[in-house]
Motif scaffolding. Structure first.
Motif, PDB file in Angstrom:
ATOM      1  N   SER A   1       0.649  -1.289   0.004  1.00  0.00           N
ATOM      2  CA  SER A   1       0.060   0.128  -0.062  1.00  0.00           C
ATOM      3  C   SER A   1       0.886   1.198   0.014  1.00  0.00           C
ATOM      4  CB  SER A   1      -0.798   0.012   1.306  1.00  0.00           C
ATOM      5  OG  SER A   1      -0.251   0.002   2.340  1.00  0.00           O
ATOM      6  N   ARG A   2       0.411   2.063  -0.365  1.00  0.00           N
ATOM      7  CA  ARG A   2       1.106   3.548  -0.509  1.00  0.00           C
ATOM      8  C   ARG A   2       0.139   4.639  -0.630  1.00  0.00           C
ATOM      9  NH1 ARG A   2       4.491   5.184  -5.993  1.00  0.00           N
ATOM     10  NH2 ARG A   2       2.135   5.196  -6.807  1.00  0.00           N
ATOM     11  N   GLY A   3       0.502   5.639   0.546  1.00  0.00           N
ATOM     12  CA  GLY A   3      -0.617   6.803   0.601  1.00  0.00           C
ATOM     13  C   GLY A   3      -0.442   7.790   1.674  1.00  0.00           C
ATOM     14  N   PRO A   4      -1.022   8.592   1.699  1.00  0.00           N
ATOM     15  CA  PRO A   4      -0.846   9.720   2.962  1.00  0.00           C
ATOM     16  C   PRO A   4      -0.958   9.178   4.207  1.00  0.00           C
ATOM     17  CG  PRO A   4      -2.928  10.182   2.035  1.00  0.00           C
ATOM     18  CD  PRO A   4      -2.265   8.997   1.044  1.00  0.00           C
ATOM     19  N   ASN A   5      -1.306   7.985   4.261  1.00  0.00           N
ATOM     20  CA  ASN A   5      -1.669   7.373   5.937  1.00  0.00           C
ATOM     21  C   ASN A   5      -0.607   6.415   6.055  1.00  0.00           C
ATOM     22  OD1 ASN A   5      -2.477   5.455   3.604  1.00  0.00           O
ATOM     23  ND2 ASN A   5      -2.955   4.025   5.253  1.00  0.00           N
ATOM     24  N   VAL A   6       0.305   6.153   5.229  1.00  0.00           N
ATOM     25  CA  VAL A   6       1.363   5.246   5.669  1.00  0.00           C
ATOM     26  C   VAL A   6       2.278   6.019   6.573  1.00  0.00           C
ATOM     27  CG1 VAL A   6       3.358   3.865   4.628  1.00  0.00           C
ATOM     28  CG2 VAL A   6       1.085   3.925   3.701  1.00  0.00           C
ATOM     29  N   CYS A   7       3.013   5.045   7.581  1.00  0.00           N
ATOM     30  CA  CYS A   7       3.815   5.792   8.356  1.00  0.00           C
ATOM     31  C   CYS A   7       5.101   6.311   7.728  1.00  0.00           C
ATOM     32  CB  CYS A   7       4.312   4.585   9.593  1.00  0.00           C
ATOM     33  SG  CYS A   7       5.348   3.223   8.557  1.00  0.00           S
ATOM     34  N   VAL A   8       5.939   6.855   8.548  1.00  0.00           N
ATOM     35  CA  VAL A   8       7.265   7.486   8.167  1.00  0.00           C
ATOM     36  C   VAL A   8       8.492   6.612   8.378  1.00  0.00           C
ATOM     37  CG1 VAL A   8       6.338   9.759   7.728  1.00  0.00           C
ATOM     38  CG2 VAL A   8       7.253   9.086   9.977  1.00  0.00           C
ATOM     39  N   GLY A   9       8.166   5.371   8.691  1.00  0.00           N
ATOM     40  CA  GLY A   9       9.307   4.395   8.933  1.00  0.00           C
ATOM     41  C   GLY A   9       9.161   3.867  10.218  1.00  0.00           C
ATOM     42  N   TYR A  10      10.432   2.950  10.462  1.00  0.00           N
ATOM     43  CA  TYR A  10      10.769   2.524  11.915  1.00  0.00           C
ATOM     44  C   TYR A  10      11.592   3.222  12.870  1.00  0.00           C
ATOM     45  CZ  TYR A  10       8.082  -1.617   9.755  1.00  0.00           C
ATOM     46  OH  TYR A  10       7.256  -2.629   9.269  1.00  0.00           O
ATOM     47  N   PHE A  11      11.283   3.262  13.693  1.00  0.00           N
ATOM     48  CA  PHE A  11      12.139   3.870  14.810  1.00  0.00           C
ATOM     49  C   PHE A  11      13.573   3.113  15.082  1.00  0.00           C
ATOM     50  CE2 PHE A  11      13.182   4.868  19.264  1.00  0.00           C
ATOM     51  CZ  PHE A  11      13.540   5.998  19.201  1.00  0.00           C
ATOM     52  N   LYS A  12      14.556   4.137  14.679  1.00  0.00           N
ATOM     53  CA  LYS A  12      16.008   3.469  14.691  1.00  0.00           C
ATOM     54  C   LYS A  12      16.236   2.271  14.015  1.00  0.00           C
ATOM     55  CE  LYS A  12      16.686   4.009  19.245  1.00  0.00           C
ATOM     56  NZ  LYS A  12      17.307   4.154  20.854  1.00  0.00           N
ATOM     57  N   ARG A  13      15.361   1.790  13.079  1.00  0.00           N
ATOM     58  CA  ARG A  13      15.617   0.571  12.300  1.00  0.00           C
ATOM     59  C   ARG A  13      15.795   0.861  10.733  1.00  0.00           C
ATOM     60  NH1 ARG A  13      14.619  -4.500  14.699  1.00  0.00           N
ATOM     61  NH2 ARG A  13      15.531  -5.101  12.698  1.00  0.00           N
ATOM     62  N   PRO A  14      16.734   1.534  10.454  1.00  0.00           N
ATOM     63  CA  PRO A  14      16.965   1.669   8.903  1.00  0.00           C
ATOM     64  C   PRO A  14      17.019   0.462   8.018  1.00  0.00           C
ATOM     65  CG  PRO A  14      18.903   2.200  10.065  1.00  0.00           C
ATOM     66  CD  PRO A  14      17.853   2.060  10.990  1.00  0.00           C
ATOM     67  N   ASP A  15      17.525  -0.784   8.540  1.00  0.00           N
ATOM     68  CA  ASP A  15      17.376  -1.953   8.030  1.00  0.00           C
ATOM     69  C   ASP A  15      15.857  -2.432   7.792  1.00  0.00           C
ATOM     70  OD1 ASP A  15      17.104  -2.267  10.753  1.00  0.00           O
ATOM     71  OD2 ASP A  15      17.242  -4.289  10.784  1.00  0.00           O
ATOM     72  N   LEU A  16      15.002  -2.485   8.585  1.00  0.00           N
ATOM     73  CA  LEU A  16      13.409  -2.738   8.292  1.00  0.00           C
ATOM     74  C   LEU A  16      13.055  -1.725   7.182  1.00  0.00           C
ATOM     75  CD1 LEU A  16      12.247  -3.296  11.989  1.00  0.00           C
ATOM     76  CD2 LEU A  16      12.821  -4.955  10.148  1.00  0.00           C
ATOM     77  N   ASN A  17      13.206  -0.204   7.351  1.00  0.00           N
ATOM     78  CA  ASN A  17      12.889   0.612   6.298  1.00  0.00           C
ATOM     79  C   ASN A  17      13.098   0.067   4.957  1.00  0.00           C
ATOM     80  OD1 ASN A  17      11.743   2.301   8.288  1.00  0.00           O
ATOM     81  ND2 ASN A  17      13.671   3.580   8.239  1.00  0.00           N
ATOM     82  N   GLU A  18      14.286  -0.228   4.887  1.00  0.00           N
ATOM     83  CA  GLU A  18      14.771  -0.732   3.067  1.00  0.00           C
ATOM     84  C   GLU A  18      14.263  -1.985   2.892  1.00  0.00           C
ATOM     85  OE1 GLU A  18      19.208  -1.874   1.165  1.00  0.00           O
ATOM     86  OE2 GLU A  18      19.149  -1.056   3.239  1.00  0.00           O
ATOM     87  N   LYS A  19      14.048  -2.921   4.083  1.00  0.00           N
ATOM     88  CA  LYS A  19      13.312  -4.228   3.476  1.00  0.00           C
ATOM     89  C   LYS A  19      11.752  -3.928   3.398  1.00  0.00           C
ATOM     90  CE  LYS A  19      12.222  -8.541   6.237  1.00  0.00           C
ATOM     91  NZ  LYS A  19      12.167  -9.048   7.580  1.00  0.00           N
TER      92      LYS A  19
END
Length: 554
Positions: A392-410
């Motif tokens: 999903s993609r939209g204005p409702n989607v979070c702005v990432g994981y806290f202190k977890r850039p590895d999860l953001n990339e994944k």
């Protein structure tokens, strides 16, 4: 402490120009509701205590000023572990007014989870009840305090205040407003793209993941949700789900105040109490996991209560069985499916105008402004009716994981789509149909159990050689945990052995396995992975056979 996120100027520009994001934060919307409906009931607590919009505003202002007085500042993090109550609502509002990040934690979490969350979040404030459901939170925090490096202030709601802790009543009753100029809150006001909430969710990771949401991501998602469901200020929300969980946080104490509704909450689920509240407060909608609905409909006195005001009960957290929708329809309770995750808070929902038979077997359609696609293993789009991963993609989607850039990339691709880990398809009418999970989690009554966490603990049990935990079907909870165990030579492992051992590790009780099956070897793939789907099918068949045997004997 500055909180890093994936939010960038490109995304801000895109959703601002489209009108899906604005410059108003959550307290701005709340203040508008206060202005429009000052004497309207804003919140009703589990014990019938109620606050008007004017009273809720005054209390949240006072708590906000008290926290500023104690040196709490913008982007500090406050961990709040409370059951459903009026206090958690005005604490949330108070934090939002001064830009302090709200980190709600379910009341079911215990030492292990709480210690990790407070330390990883570097929380400055911790707020707990003294006792809830016979569990002493003060004793838990006293035990943990030597290991908590960042927390400076510990507040307790209740009479049993531990040494070195503060009574929350001192914070909310002191007339801080007499000590500060009227514009102090305006000076500390956060922006619409600042972080509003840090919501932890259990998934495939060994530890809970912290999900970052801004004012705009939450507001836009809830407005789209309300538009799909044709909500207005006349609606009354009944929220039995924990307000400290993503469902309760978004739909129980954010959405109602965006629209000027009344929010009614229940802290301990008991079907008849729920029916009484729904009748008394003339509730018009509710939302919760499948077990809430099933036990409500199975209540022997269901027809005794007049809940004709209920327009629909939104059901998510697990697939909604067709028989449940039919059962509800037969007694006048409309059940609508919803789907989402903490990272992309319900972005798919049924349409209240659709006849019940049209929602059988689907989870609804994407809410306005939200894109949903199905991707293959190579992250390529799949056509309708083919199973792949829901994104999903939209204005409702979070702005990432806290202190977890590895999860953001994944979890995100370069186009900004969030990968849910759930297997699904889109039919020719645009309905989403969830077909399973790539994630190795069990959803018990709407709460996620990370099986790897529990398996890792059980591997230290002296009688356990190896363990694989799978979900087993349960009529009321949707799923429960079954531990398949290969015992060490000449050992027998019982359910009591397992639960006693895990209780000593002080994990949340909902994570405890509820059945043990001993096995000689696990079914394995050629690459050496346990074929858990084989074990899931095996325990499902066994439970079905046992049920048939019991029926035959009766």
């Amino acid at each position: 402490m500055p909180v890093e996120s994936m939010l960038n100027e490109e995304r801000i520009k895109k959703y601002t120009l489209s009108g899906l994001w604005g410059n108003r934060n959550f307290p701005d919307y709340f203040n508008e509701s206060v202005h429009k409906y000052p004497d309207k009931t804003a919140v009703v607590g589990p014990r019938g205590n109620r606050l008007t919009y004017r009273e809720l505003n005054r209390l949240s202002d006072r708590v906000a000023l008290g926290l500023l007085h104690m040196g709490i500042k913008k982007e500090d993090i406050a961990t709040v572990q409370l059951p459903n109550c009026v206090e958690i609502v005005y604490i949330y509002l108070a934090l939002a007014k001064i830009g302090v990040i709200f980190n709600p934690v379910p009341a079911t979490y215990r030492n292990k989870e709480i210690e990790y969350i407070i330390n990883f979040s570097e929380s400055k404030i911790v707020i707990i009840p003294d006792v809830f459901r016979r569990f002493n939170y003060v004793e838990m925090l006293q035990e943990l305090r030597p290991n908590l490096s960042s927390a400076k202030h510990f507040f307790v709601i209740g009479e049993n205040v531990g040494e070195g802790m503060l009574s929350f009543s001192e914070l909310e009753k002191h007339p801080w407003e007499k000590e500060y100029s009227p514009d102090i809150l305006e000076k500390n006001k956060p922006g619409a793209n600042d972080i509003l909430g840090l919501l932890y969710t259990s998934g495939t990771e060994a530890q809970p993941k912290g999900v970052l949401h801004t004012h705009n991501t939450i507001i836009s998602g809830e407005i789209a949700f309300a538009e799909r469901l044709k909500m207005s200020s006349d609606d009354v929300c009944f929220m039995p789900s924990p307000l400290a969980h993503a469902t309760g946080f978004a739909h129980g104490m954010t959405l109602p105040f965006l629209l000027g509704q009344t929010s009614v909450s229940l802290d301990i689920w008991e079907p008849e109490n729920a029916l009484k509240l729904m009748e008394k407060e003339r509730c018009t909608y509710s939302m919760g996991a499948t077990p809430f609905v099933r036990t409500l409909l199975d209540c022997p006195n269901f027809r005794k209560y007049d809940i004709r005001s209920m327009r629909y009960f939104l059901c998510g957290g697990a697939p909604v069985p067709k028989d449940l929708i039919i059962q509800g329809t037969n007694v006048g309770l409309r059940i609508l499916p919803v789907y989402g995750l903490t990272e992309s808070i319900p972005h798919v929902a049924g349409n209240p105008d659709d006849p019940p038979e049209k929602v059988y077997g689907t989870d609804g359609k994407p809410c306005p402004g939200i894109e949903v696609k199905i991707k293959d293993e190579n992250r390529k789009d799949l056509p309708n009716n083919e199973i792949g991963e829901e994104v999903s993609r939209g204005p409702n989607v979070c702005v990432g994981y806290f202190k977890r850039p590895d999860l953001n990339e994944k979890s995100f691709d370069e186009e900004g789509f969030f990968y849910s880990g759930d297997l699904a398809l889109l039919d020719n009418d645009g309905n989403l149909i969830i077909r399973g999970r790539k994630k190795d989690i069990i959803i018990r009554g709407g709460q996620n159990i990370n099986v790897k966490e529990v398996e890792d603990l059980l591997l230290n049990h002296p009688k356990v050689y190896n363990v694989a935990i799978v979900g087993m079907p349960d009529v009321k909870m949707g799923e429960k945990s079954c531990a398949y165990i290969i015992p060490r030579p000449n050992e027998t492992v019982t359910l009591d052995d397992v639960t006693s051992f895990l209780r000593e590790k002080k994990i949340a009780l909902f994570k405890l396995p509820e059945r043990v099956e001993m096995i000689d070897d696990f079914p394995m793939t050629p690459s050496g992975k346990v074929q858990k789907y084989v074990l899931r099918n095996r325990i499902a068949r066994k439970i079905e056979q046992e049920a048939q045997g019991s029926f035959g004997d009766g």
